[in-house]
Design an enzyme around this catalytic site. Structure first.
Site, short mmCIF file in Angstrom:
data_model
loop_
_atom_site.label_atom_id
_atom_site.label_comp_id
_atom_site.label_asym_id
_atom_site.label_seq_id
_atom_site.Cartn_x
_atom_site.Cartn_y
_atom_site.Cartn_z
N ASN A 1 0.81 -1.21 0.00
CA ASN A 1 0.00 0.00 0.00
C ASN A 1 0.85 1.27 0.00
O ASN A 1 1.74 1.43 0.84
CB ASN A 1 -0.89 0.01 1.24
N GLU A 2 0.59 2.15 -0.94
CA GLU A 2 1.05 3.54 -0.93
C GLU A 2 2.53 3.78 -0.69
O GLU A 2 2.95 4.21 0.40
CB GLU A 2 0.23 4.35 0.09
N VAL A 3 3.32 3.54 -1.70
CA VAL A 3 4.72 3.99 -1.68
C VAL A 3 4.70 5.52 -1.65
O VAL A 3 3.95 6.15 -2.40
CB VAL A 3 5.46 3.48 -2.92
#
Length: 342
Positions: free
Chosen positions: A140-142
Site C-alpha cells: 500500500n502507498e509507496v
C-alpha cells in the site's frame, strides 16, 4: 478499457487487520460475518482487506499461524456472501505509508526486501488456489518518488517469485506519492496478463480532507462545502495544504466541482491502461466524516459517474471508522443513496 471483473464495486475493511491495535481480541470483534453480509446486500462484489505484517509475523520474522487463520476466516466469510477479496499488504517490515508507524529501511535493505518476498511466497502458497476470487495487492502507498526505480525492481522480483507458486492469481500494484494517479506512467510495464494498475483518489483534497489532523498544513477547525468554486478551492488549498495535491488547470475559476473534474483527472491513466492492456482500479476513495453528509453524497455521485464512464473498478475507504466510516452515524441520512453509488 479492460475491466477488472468481479472487483468493480467494493469497500475497504481498514482498521481491522491494519492500522489497528494488533491483538486477537480486536481481530475477532472489530469485523464479523454480519458485516460481510451487509456489504453483500449493498450490492457490492468485493472487499479490499488491508493487512499489516504484524498480523502474520513476529518482529523477528517468524510466522504466526493464528494470524493466517484470521485471513482464512475472512476469505470464508467473503465466499459465504458471494464477495471476492483483495489481500492488501498495508505495512511490511521496514515500510509503512504512515510515518507514525516508525518503519524504515525497506527500500535500502536487501534483507527486508527478502523478508517481503518470502511473505508473499507464503501468501501465494496459502491463497493462490483461490485465484478465481482472491487477488494480491503487493504494498500500500509507496510515498517518496525517489523510491520509484527501486520499487519497480521489487515489483518484478516479487511477481516472479509469486508466479512460481501462484501462476493464475491477479496481482495489483501502484506507484509513488501514495498510489497517486500521476505515478502510473512511471510504473513498470505489466510482466504478464494478470496485472492490475491501482491508484487512490481523495481529490480535491481540500474538500475530502477538511480538518484532517494528519494532513500537513491543515487547520483542524477548517470546514468548507462542495459548492464553492474552483478558484476558491485553489486559494484554500494554498492556505491549508502543504502536500502534493491536484489543481484545477483547464477549468474556469468560477466553475464548480462535477464529474468533469474526475474525467479529466483520470484521462491520462485510462490512456496508459489502454495502451498497456491492464485494468485500472481505484483502491481507496472517500470523504472525511467532518464533511456535510449531503455534500459527501454529491462527491460520491461525481466520482462514481466518472468511474462508470471509464470502467474503473474501485473500493471506497472505509466501511467502518478510520475517519471515513460508511456505517458511522454521520452518514445516516444519506447512506441508503450513497451505497448505491459505490
Amino acid at each position: 478499457m479492460k475491466r477488472f471483473e468481479g472487483f468493480e464495486h467494493g469497500v475497504n475493511l481498514g482498521g481491522w487487520l491494519s492500522q489497528c491495535e494488533h491483538s486477537f481480541e480486536h481481530y475477532k470483534t472489530f469485523i464479523n460475518e454480519d458485516d460481510l453480509e451487509r456489504i453483500s446486500k449493498w450490492g457490492l462484489d468485493h472487499v479490499r482487506i488491508p493487512v499489516d505484517y504484524d498480523l502474520v509475523e513476529t518482529n523477528e520474522g517468524e510466522y504466526v499461524e493464528e494470524g493466517f487463520k484470521i485471513i482464512d476466516q475472512a476469505y470464508e466469510w467473503c465466499r459465504n456472501n458471494n464477495l471476492n477479496m483483495i489481500l492488501d499488504l498495508h505495512k511490511t517490515f521496514g515500510y509503512s505509508f504512515d510515518f507514525g508507524e516508525n518503519e524504515s529501511g525497506f527500500f535500502d535493505n536487501a534483507d527486508y526486501q527478502e523478508r517481503f518476498y518470502r511473505l508473499w511466497e507464503k501468501f501465494a502458497e496459502r491463497y493462490g488456489k483461490y485465484h478465481e476470487h482472491l487477488v494480491f495487492e503487493l504494498l500500500n502507498e509507496v510515498t517518496d518518488k525517489a523510491y520509484c526505480d527501486t520499487w519497480n525492481d521489487i515489483i518484478v522480483k516479487c511477481i516472479e517469485r509469486i508466479r512460481k507458486i501462484a501462476p493464475d492469481t491477479y496481482i495489483i500494484y501502484g506507484g509513488y506519492y501514495n498510489n497517486s494517479i500521476e505515478a502510473l506512467p512511471d510504473l513498470v510495464m505489466p510482466v504478464d496478463d494478470k496485472v492490475i494498475y491501482t491508484f487512490h483518489c481523495y481529490e480535491p483534497l481540500i474538500f475530502t480532507h477538511m480538518g484532517a489532523h494528519w494532513a500537513p498544513g491543515m487547520d483542524v477547525n477548517f470546514r468548507t462545502n462542495i459548492d464553492i468554486t474552483y478558484g476558491e478551492m485553489t486559494e484554500l488549498s494554498k492556505k491549508y495544504l502543504s502536500q502534493v495535491t491536484v489543481g484545477f488547470d483547464g477549468f474556469d475559476a468560477n466553475d464548480k466541482l462535477s464529474s468533469a473534474y474526475f474525467d479529466k483527472h483520470f484521462a491520462e491513466a485510462v490512456s496508459i491502461a489502454e495502451e498497456r492492456n491492464v485494468p485500472l482500479y481505484c483502491g481507496e476513495y472517500g470523504v472525511i466524516d467532518l464533511a456535510d453528509a449531503k455534500d459527501a453524497l454529491k462527491w460520491y455521485q461525481y466520482i462514481s459517474e466518472s468511474f462508470d464512464r471509464y470502467s474503473i473498478g474501485r473500493a471506497a475507504w472505509n466501511y467502518k471508522e478510520k475517519d471515513f466510516g460508511l456505517i458511522d452515524a454521520h452518514l445516516e441520512e444519506v447512506r441508503e443513496e450513497l451505497v448505491k453509488l459505490l
